[in-house]
Design an enzyme around this catalytic site. Structure first.
Site, PDB file in Angstrom:
ATOM      1  N   ALA A  24       0.806  -1.226   0.000  1.00  0.00           N
ATOM      2  CA  ALA A  24       0.000   0.000   0.000  1.00  0.00           C
ATOM      3  C   ALA A  24       0.839   1.276   0.000  1.00  0.00           C
ATOM      4  O   ALA A  24       0.413   2.285  -0.561  1.00  0.00           O
ATOM      5  CB  ALA A  24      -0.920  -0.006   1.218  1.00  0.00           C
ATOM      6  N   PHE A  35      -6.413   0.303   1.817  1.00  0.00           N
ATOM      7  CA  PHE A  35      -7.684  -0.396   2.031  1.00  0.00           C
ATOM      8  C   PHE A  35      -7.637  -1.416   3.151  1.00  0.00           C
ATOM      9  O   PHE A  35      -8.652  -1.751   3.732  1.00  0.00           O
ATOM     10  CB  PHE A  35      -8.105  -1.111   0.737  1.00  0.00           C
ATOM     11  N   ASP A 105      -4.899  -1.428  -7.797  1.00  0.00           N
ATOM     12  CA  ASP A 105      -5.273  -0.211  -8.529  1.00  0.00           C
ATOM     13  C   ASP A 105      -4.740  -0.145  -9.956  1.00  0.00           C
ATOM     14  O   ASP A 105      -5.006   0.823 -10.674  1.00  0.00           O
ATOM     15  CB  ASP A 105      -4.804   1.016  -7.742  1.00  0.00           C
ATOM     16  N   HIS A 120      -3.886  -9.401  -4.799  1.00  0.00           N
ATOM     17  CA  HIS A 120      -5.216  -9.039  -4.303  1.00  0.00           C
ATOM     18  C   HIS A 120      -6.156  -8.693  -5.444  1.00  0.00           C
ATOM     19  O   HIS A 120      -7.118  -7.952  -5.258  1.00  0.00           O
ATOM     20  CB  HIS A 120      -5.114  -7.873  -3.303  1.00  0.00           C
ATOM     21  N   CYS A 131     -19.898 -17.295 -14.937  1.00  0.00           N
ATOM     22  CA  CYS A 131     -19.098 -17.760 -16.086  1.00  0.00           C
ATOM     23  C   CYS A 131     -17.687 -17.188 -16.110  1.00  0.00           C
ATOM     24  O   CYS A 131     -16.925 -17.476 -17.022  1.00  0.00           O
ATOM     25  CB  CYS A 131     -19.826 -17.459 -17.398  1.00  0.00           C
ATOM     26  N   CYS A 153     -23.923  -9.967 -15.631  1.00  0.00           N
ATOM     27  CA  CYS A 153     -23.158 -10.382 -16.807  1.00  0.00           C
ATOM     28  C   CYS A 153     -24.056 -10.386 -18.044  1.00  0.00           C
ATOM     29  O   CYS A 153     -25.153 -10.950 -18.017  1.00  0.00           O
ATOM     30  CB  CYS A 153     -22.605 -11.778 -16.531  1.00  0.00           C
ATOM     31  N   CYS A 156     -24.450 -14.315 -19.284  1.00  0.00           N
ATOM     32  CA  CYS A 156     -25.185 -15.371 -18.582  1.00  0.00           C
ATOM     33  C   CYS A 156     -26.099 -14.841 -17.472  1.00  0.00           C
ATOM     34  O   CYS A 156     -26.836 -15.608 -16.866  1.00  0.00           O
ATOM     35  CB  CYS A 156     -24.206 -16.410 -18.015  1.00  0.00           C
ATOM     36  N   SER A 194       5.595  -1.984   1.892  1.00  0.00           N
ATOM     37  CA  SER A 194       4.769  -2.992   2.562  1.00  0.00           C
ATOM     38  C   SER A 194       5.271  -3.180   3.986  1.00  0.00           C
ATOM     39  O   SER A 194       6.479  -3.262   4.221  1.00  0.00           O
ATOM     40  CB  SER A 194       4.814  -4.332   1.833  1.00  0.00           C
ATOM     41  N   ASP A 236      11.151   7.174   2.167  1.00  0.00           N
ATOM     42  CA  ASP A 236      10.040   7.248   1.243  1.00  0.00           C
ATOM     43  C   ASP A 236      10.362   6.464  -0.043  1.00  0.00           C
ATOM     44  O   ASP A 236      11.444   6.609  -0.602  1.00  0.00           O
ATOM     45  CB  ASP A 236       9.800   8.724   0.892  1.00  0.00           C
TER      46      ASP A 236
HETATM   47 ZN   LIG Z   1     -21.508 -14.614 -16.820  1.00  0.00          ZN
END
Ligand SMILES: [Zn+2]
Length: 248
Positions: A24, A35, A105, A120, A131, A153, A156, A194, A236
């Site tokens: 992050a 987050f 991001d 993540h 699907c 979607c 489907c 991190s 930094d």
């Molecule tokens: Zn689908």
């Protein structure tokens, strides 16, 4: 600091394979809140909203509650910062082969990094839960905003979920497998931004150090691997990484 950057640059030049690992702290320099930390975005919102169970039990309510959180987090159009750019440069120069990231991001891709392993997932994409069809997050978001809850979607009719890993959800297996394979064979493992506290990702630098790779950590706060690392920079990321890309 210059001496140690020069030493690390020498290690990278000599390495057959270098790997970057980002958290992050690399994104916060672009104005994106952390987050997964307890403060920041969760001061104003309930993290349980972002739990996988909340999505499974009520996908419509999940999307309804998520839109304002997303607006808070990404109200400025985030752009890559000098740390992202330095990592992309290191890849172009052939000094690192991939970047493993805990960020969702896509700023590494925006900066020009090509091999990005997203532990993540991505908050810039959605995945159909039936699907596995993928679409840009912005498509699903505009449909949710116009009242389609949850956005579904087109193929489907299954509900879309943000690709980003929610609380309580397992990390994507393929990404984790690739990340472990890199940690097991790299010569230099460079951690940036991190705190190395979120498992299982935090085990990767330990794996790299155990098999003999040079471990470097750039993070303002101390990390649990402080004593294991060959180089630590409590600085930094936007100053150390450009300096490293320059000297290598
Ligand atoms: Zn689908």
């Amino acid at each position: 600091m210059e001496d140690r950057i020069e030493q690390l640059a020498t290690k990278l030049r000599a390495a057959d394979q270098g790997v970057a690992f980002t958290g992050a702290g690399v994104s916060t320099a672009s104005g994106i809140p952390d987050f997964r930390s307890e403060d920041g975005i969760w001061q104003d919102h309930d993290p349980q909203q972002f739990h996988i169970r909340a999505f499974e039990q009520d996908p419509a309510g999940f999307w309804d509650g998520m839109l304002p959180v997303y607006d808070d987090a990404f109200d400025v159009d985030p752009e890559p910062n000098p740390a992202h750019e330095a990592i992309a440069t290191l890849e172009k120069q052939g000094h690192i082969s991939a970047v493993i990231t805990q960020n969702a991001d896509e700023l590494h891709q925006s900066a020009g990094s090509e091999d990005v392993i997203e532990l993540h997932g991505s908050m810039q994409e959605v995945v159909c839960q039936s699907c596995k069809n993928r679409k840009p997050f912005s498509d699903a978001r505009s449909r949710a905003e116009s009242g389609e809850l949850p956005p579904e979607c087109g193929d489907c009719g299954g509900p879309y979920k943000p690709d980003g890993v929610l609380f309580g959800e397992e990390l994507p297996k393929r990404a984790l497998y690739k990340a472990h394979a890199l940690a097991e064979k790299c010569d230099v493992f460079l951690v940036a931004g991190s705190s190395l506290t979120v498992q299982p990702a935090a085990g990767l630098p330990e794996t790299a150090a155990k098999q003999g790779a040079t471990l470097a950590i750039v993070n303002l706060e101390p990390t649990p691997l402080h004593d294991v690392a060959d180089y630590t920079f409590r600085e930094d990321v936007t100053s150390v990484l450009p300096a490293l890309a320059e000297s290598v």
